[in-house]
Motif scaffolding. Structure first.
Motif, mmCIF file in Angstrom:
data_model
loop_
_atom_site.group_PDB
_atom_site.id
_atom_site.type_symbol
_atom_site.label_atom_id
_atom_site.label_comp_id
_atom_site.label_asym_id
_atom_site.label_seq_id
_atom_site.Cartn_x
_atom_site.Cartn_y
_atom_site.Cartn_z
ATOM 1 N N THR A 141 0.832 -1.201 0.000
ATOM 2 C CA THR A 141 0.000 0.000 0.000
ATOM 3 C C THR A 141 0.863 1.246 0.000
ATOM 4 O O THR A 141 0.638 2.194 -0.765
ATOM 5 N N ARG A 142 1.875 1.259 0.875
ATOM 6 C CA ARG A 142 2.769 2.427 0.968
ATOM 7 C C ARG A 142 3.542 2.633 -0.327
ATOM 8 O O ARG A 142 3.672 3.761 -0.830
ATOM 9 N N LYS A 143 4.052 1.556 -0.900
ATOM 10 C CA LYS A 143 4.840 1.682 -2.116
ATOM 11 C C LYS A 143 3.994 2.176 -3.279
ATOM 12 O O LYS A 143 4.410 3.048 -4.038
ATOM 13 N N TYR A 144 2.787 1.660 -3.402
ATOM 14 C CA TYR A 144 1.913 2.089 -4.486
ATOM 15 C C TYR A 144 1.499 3.541 -4.293
ATOM 16 O O TYR A 144 1.315 4.287 -5.263
ATOM 17 N N MET A 145 1.389 3.955 -3.038
ATOM 18 C CA MET A 145 1.031 5.343 -2.750
ATOM 19 C C MET A 145 2.073 6.304 -3.297
ATOM 20 O O MET A 145 1.751 7.432 -3.701
ATOM 21 N N ASP A 146 3.329 5.891 -3.335
ATOM 22 C CA ASP A 146 4.366 6.714 -3.954
ATOM 23 C C ASP A 146 4.008 7.080 -5.384
ATOM 24 O O ASP A 146 4.166 8.220 -5.817
ATOM 25 N N TYR A 147 3.512 6.107 -6.126
ATOM 26 C CA TYR A 147 3.197 6.352 -7.533
ATOM 27 C C TYR A 147 1.949 7.221 -7.681
ATOM 28 O O TYR A 147 1.856 8.025 -8.619
ATOM 29 N N LEU A 148 0.997 7.053 -6.781
ATOM 30 C CA LEU A 148 -0.184 7.909 -6.853
ATOM 31 C C LEU A 148 0.194 9.359 -6.555
ATOM 32 O O LEU A 148 -0.295 10.278 -7.201
ATOM 33 N N ARG A 149 1.061 9.555 -5.567
ATOM 34 C CA ARG A 149 1.519 10.921 -5.277
ATOM 35 C C ARG A 149 2.252 11.499 -6.474
ATOM 36 O O ARG A 149 2.007 12.646 -6.874
ATOM 37 N N MET A 150 3.158 10.719 -7.061
ATOM 38 C CA MET A 150 3.907 11.221 -8.216
ATOM 39 C C MET A 150 2.993 11.500 -9.396
ATOM 40 O O MET A 150 3.225 12.452 -10.154
ATOM 41 N N ASP A 151 1.940 10.714 -9.553
ATOM 42 C CA ASP A 151 0.982 10.963 -10.629
ATOM 43 C C ASP A 151 0.322 12.325 -10.434
ATOM 44 O O ASP A 151 0.226 13.137 -11.371
ATOM 45 N N GLY A 152 -0.128 12.616 -9.207
ATOM 46 C CA GLY A 152 -0.737 13.917 -8.932
ATOM 47 C C GLY A 152 0.244 15.061 -9.085
ATOM 48 O O GLY A 152 -0.103 16.138 -9.605
ATOM 49 N N GLU A 153 1.482 14.857 -8.626
ATOM 50 C CA GLU A 153 2.495 15.902 -8.768
ATOM 51 C C GLU A 153 2.869 16.121 -10.229
ATOM 52 O O GLU A 153 3.063 17.270 -10.671
ATOM 53 N N ASN A 154 2.988 15.032 -10.992
ATOM 54 C CA ASN A 154 3.308 15.171 -12.408
ATOM 55 C C ASN A 154 2.216 15.927 -13.152
ATOM 56 O O ASN A 154 2.496 16.744 -14.033
ATOM 57 N N ASN A 155 0.957 15.657 -12.801
ATOM 58 C CA ASN A 155 -0.145 16.398 -13.409
ATOM 59 C C ASN A 155 0.002 17.885 -13.144
ATOM 60 O O ASN A 155 -0.272 18.725 -14.015
ATOM 61 N N PHE A 156 0.422 18.242 -11.935
ATOM 62 C CA PHE A 156 0.620 19.651 -11.599
ATOM 63 C C PHE A 156 1.794 20.233 -12.382
ATOM 64 O O PHE A 156 1.706 21.358 -12.913
ATOM 65 N N LEU A 157 2.882 19.494 -12.475
ATOM 66 C CA LEU A 157 4.070 20.015 -13.144
ATOM 67 C C LEU A 157 3.823 20.294 -14.618
ATOM 68 O O LEU A 157 4.494 21.151 -15.213
ATOM 69 N N ARG A 158 2.868 19.616 -15.235
ATOM 70 C CA ARG A 158 2.577 19.865 -16.644
ATOM 71 C C ARG A 158 2.037 21.278 -16.883
ATOM 72 O O ARG A 158 2.045 21.764 -18.008
ATOM 73 N N PHE A 159 1.576 21.930 -15.833
ATOM 74 C CA PHE A 159 1.112 23.310 -15.954
ATOM 75 C C PHE A 159 2.254 24.312 -15.785
ATOM 76 O O PHE A 159 2.075 25.504 -16.041
ATOM 77 N N MET A 160 3.403 23.841 -15.328
ATOM 78 C CA MET A 160 4.564 24.710 -15.144
ATOM 79 C C MET A 160 5.308 24.874 -16.477
ATOM 80 O O MET A 160 5.196 24.020 -17.368
ATOM 81 N N PRO A 161 6.089 25.955 -16.643
ATOM 82 C CA PRO A 161 6.911 26.084 -17.849
ATOM 83 C C PRO A 161 7.824 24.871 -17.981
ATOM 84 O O PRO A 161 8.411 24.398 -16.993
ATOM 85 N N ALA A 162 7.963 24.340 -19.175
ATOM 86 C CA ALA A 162 8.721 23.109 -19.387
ATOM 87 C C ALA A 162 10.139 23.203 -18.852
ATOM 88 O O ALA A 162 10.666 22.257 -18.251
ATOM 89 N N ARG A 163 10.777 24.362 -19.018
ATOM 90 C CA ARG A 163 12.176 24.503 -18.599
ATOM 91 C C ARG A 163 12.342 24.548 -17.086
ATOM 92 O O ARG A 163 13.454 24.410 -16.575
ATOM 93 N N GLN A 164 11.231 24.762 -16.339
ATOM 94 C CA GLN A 164 11.301 24.890 -14.886
ATOM 95 C C GLN A 164 10.899 23.612 -14.149
ATOM 96 O O GLN A 164 11.067 23.531 -12.933
ATOM 97 N N ARG A 165 10.386 22.633 -14.859
ATOM 98 C CA ARG A 165 9.808 21.474 -14.180
ATOM 99 C C ARG A 165 10.846 20.666 -13.410
ATOM 100 O O ARG A 165 10.604 20.246 -12.276
#
Length: 795
Positions: free
Chosen positions: A540-564
């Protein structure tokens, strides 16, 4: 000896009244703890509901509830008293085989069945007058033990008291009580707090002597029964659409407290599966997890009254109303799709909502989840975890949550993408308790493959529409639904979700889409077994890492590409070399430029400001204390904050670093109004611990950077587990702030707590605790429950 004890107690009372111990301001405010009208109760019939239940709720339930009740002694209902206590652990991070499930109301129904599961009595099982003298009534004995020792009236409790959550609990059976008493003479109940008042003790003892009788519960009133009938009729229609919809609703609502907007207040229900149809006596189907095979040909979905005391740590509510029913009909029944056959309950399919509910349009499922997104996020916070440090150390101490707009469906191809990847989206629960020390690695591979495939898919969609993501792709809640913007606070091994963006701009933020929201629910709510093995928890804990990264990656796509990469590097500073491939090379669309038009170099803050303006009041009414996202925050809600309070609170939020080590994760601050005509105000102080990264399950202190810790101050209450209460006169608030800012040593911290804290030893502790609970009830209404004291500090 008895006279000497009384004389000592009287002397201590005089000392307290004169202000020679405790806080100086105590003598000014004259808080009374002994209830008026105390009198002898001998011979009077004692009512459990009217006289005993309030005592248990105010002094016992506050520690003895949920799965983390010491010794599994759950006092939220008469059935818990009758069940008694157990030496078996529910929370065991080293368990290699599943534990026997012992859920109150579910896994056994009679006292004899609980005895067979290892529970022993805390009340007399035998008839009145027939109890053997060598087997004391544990409830009475523990309360009497408290009276035998003088409890301190100031300072910290000695090391003989143990308060760590993972401490070895002493759970004596009745025949073991004498040995327990000899070894721990100061461990009477309430443990580590002042005892009951004389009148409370007399009532409890008289009730026990009269046979500990409990009244039967009243049936719901006629109006409530009519509303139950409306919903149960809808949930149990024979058509395949209705039956599949009802199963989906049940698997998402089974854990919460449901209520009718049109009915009497404070009546809650849970949605359960039953062997019997509406109109018949409910026969609940009990399985370990909600998607498991019910073992009957036809399942009926019924509303079961909640009969337990409402405690805040497990209380999250969902309103049943005419408008809600209309939305569900529109999304799930009136939508143009067909159900050819009902899915079965084979484990690998039932644990995967993307397979089980493939027939229901993604748009319907997503809109249903978004409509009460805070409820579903609260599910993994207030659900079966209760104590969830292993899962919760996968998130930062505070972050904001937004959602992908349901109108942006990846150019119509999102449903097909999910259908093609339903196997990859399998969760660890698919293996049940068969998952092994090696098996959970398979889910690493699946999660990484999904992130890679999703990256390629999003890149293709953005290329086809010829523009990057911008703030219009964020769900705006129709500019009124406050579920569109959420703030999550982590308090080490518990957490809280609130509507709106709260606090200053956080270190991280998530953007959640439908697959992520669904997986969060099935990983941490529907598929999490608190009685499971070490491997189940690690998966559960390990899979949660990927769910967090999925949400963070979704956010980073709104940032300027050079700043991500630079932003991500701040989130994952100092990760271990062996973790670098996993954490340091994420997928966040480095080749696709954002569609957001930026005007400053503070891209993260600017984007969040843009989103807040787009959401308007759906993002919250603004934060006049910690920092503002709106132009009118300088005057917002000032009528709710007494003059002279706002500026010191703003100065409080400016404190960072070492002085904040003085504070626990969560503190309630009560400010005594200078004007006798005004009511006292209350605020929550929340320390945002700065974590360099979230790369490992343990050794959090090594990842903690205390010099960068910050403080968020929230008007009202936030959190179910207060760690300390502070009580400050409004005129002394600037000094409180200055004293905290100056705390850099153990000596200064001790002086700070001696001056302002309501310690466990405070003679008037219960008066303060009752005040906070009553104020919370007044503030939050149906959403309020009793605060829990299992995590109250001994500082």
């Amino acid at each position: 000896m008895r006279m000497m004890q009384c004389a000592v107690a009287l002397l201590l009372l005089v000392v307290v009244k004169q202000g020679r111990c405790g806080n100086e301001f105590e003598q000014s405010y004259r808080i009374e703890t002994e209830e008026p009208g105390a009198h002898d109760v001998a011979g009077r019939p004692i009512s459990f509901d009217q006289q005993i239940k309030p005592i248990l709720e105010q002094r016992c339930v506050v520690c003895h509830s949920c799965y983390d009740a010491p010794c599994q002694l759950k006092l939220t209902a008469p059935e818990g008293l009758a069940r008694g206590a157990s030496k078996a652990k529910v929370y065991d991070g080293e368990r290699l085989t599943p534990a026997v499930h012992t859920r109150l109301f579910m896994d056994a129904q009679t006292t004899e069945q609980w005895r067979q599961l290892g529970f022993f009595p805390v009340l007399n099982d035998a008839p009145v007058g027939s109890q053997a003298p060598d087997k004391p009534n544990l409830l009475a004995a523990m309360l009497a033990l408290k009276r035998e020792q003088l409890f301190p009236v100031s300072g910290k409790l000695p090391d003989s008291f143990k308060f760590e959550l993972d401490r070895d609990l002493e759970c004596p059976k009745p025949e073991e009580f004498d040995a327990f008493r000899a070894q721990h003479p100061d461990w009477g109940m309430p443990y580590g707090f002042p005892g009951l008042s004389g009148q409370q003790r007399r009532l409890v003892n008289a009730w026990i002597e009269q046979g500990a009788k409990m009244e039967s519960r009243p049936e719901p009133d006629a109006q409530t029964q009519r509303l139950i009938a409306v919903w149960e009729d809808f949930l149990n229609q024979p058509g395949l659409k209705h039956r599949l919809t009802a199963r989906y609703l049940y698997e998402h609502l089974f854990l919460g407290h449901l209520y009718f907007e049109q009915a009497a207040a404070n009546r809650f229900f849970t949605l359960v599966r039953s062997k019997t149809a509406p109109g018949e006596a409910l026969q609940e189907i009990v399985t370990d997890l909600p998607y498991q095979n019910p073992g009957v040909e036809r399942v009926y979905y019924r509303l079961k009254p909640v009969t337990e005391t409402i405690v805040d740590k497990t209380h999250f509510v969902y309103a049943l109303s005419d408008s809600r029913l209309e939305k569900i009909r529109r999304w799930f029944i009136d939508a143009p799709y067909t159900v050819d056959a009902l899915p079965g309950y084979a484990e690998k399919r039932a644990t995967n909502p993307f397979l089980t509910y493939a027939a229901i349009p993604v748009d319907a499922r997503y809109r249903f989840l978004l409509d009460e997104a805070a409820y579903f996020i609260a599910g993994f916070i207030k659900g079966p975890v209760c104590r969830g440090q292993i899962a919760l150390n996968a998130i930062q101490d505070r972050f904001w949550v937004m959602f992908v707009s349901p109108d942006f469906d990846y150019s119509g191809r999102g449903s097909q993408f999910l259908a093609n990847h339903s196997e990859i989206l399998s969760l660890p629960a698919a293996e049940g308790e068969n998952i092994s020390s090696l098996g959970w690695y398979d889910y690493d591979t699946l999660a990484q493959q999904y992130l890679q495939d999703k990256e390629n898919f999003v890149a293709a969609v953005l290329q086809a529409r010829q523009r990057g993501l911008d703030e219009t792709d964020i769900w705006d809640g129709d500019r009124s639904n406050r579920n569109a913007a959420l703030t999550v606070f982590r308090h080490f091994d518990s957490a809280t979700v609130v509507k709106g963006f709260v606090g200053s701009v956080p270190k991280t933020a998530w953007v959640i889409d439908y697959p992520l929201l669904e997986r969060l629910h099935y990983l941490l709510v529907a598929g999490f077994d608190v009685y499971g093995t070490l491997w189940h928890q690690l998966a559960t804990r390990k899979y949660m890492d990927y769910l967090r990264m999925d949400g963070e990656n979704n956010f980073l796509r709104f940032m300027p590409a050079r700043q991500r990469e630079a932003i991500h590097a701040i989130w994952y500073a100092g990760i271990l070399p062996e973790m670098s491939k996993l954490m340091a090379q994420p997928l966040f669309g480095i080749q696709q430029e954002s569609g957001v038009k930026y005007r400053s170099q503070g891209h993260q803050a600017e984007f969040l400001h843009k989103v807040a303006r787009r959401l308007d009041r759906a993002a919250g009414a603004g934060d006049a204390i910690n920092g503002c996202l709106f132009a009118d925050c300088s005057t917002h809600r000032l009528q709710d904050i007494a003059p002279g309070v706002l500026q010191p609170l703003r100065q409080l939020t400016a404190i960072s670093g070492t002085p904040l080590q003085t504070l626990p994760e969560t503190a309630f601050l009560r400010i005594k109004a200078d004007d006798e005509g005004q009511d006292d105000s209350v605020f929550t102080l929340l320390v945002d611990r700065d974590l360099k990264n979230l790369s490992t399950l343990f050794v959090e202190d090594l990842r903690h950077n205390p010099k960068r810790d910050k403080l968020t101050v929230v008007s009202g209450f936030l959190g179910s587990y207060p760690n300390v209460f502070f009580y400050v006169a409004q005129r002394d608030l600037p000094k409180f702030v200055a004293d905290l800012a100056a705390c850099n040593s153990d000596r200064q911290r001790e002086a700070f707590y001696a001056a302002y804290a309501i310690r466990r030893t405070h003679p008037h502790f219960w008066a303060y605790f009752d005040w906070f609970n009553q104020r919370y009830q007044r503030q939050a209404g149906l959403e309020a429950g009793l605060f829990d004291l299992n995590r109250y500090d001994n500082r």
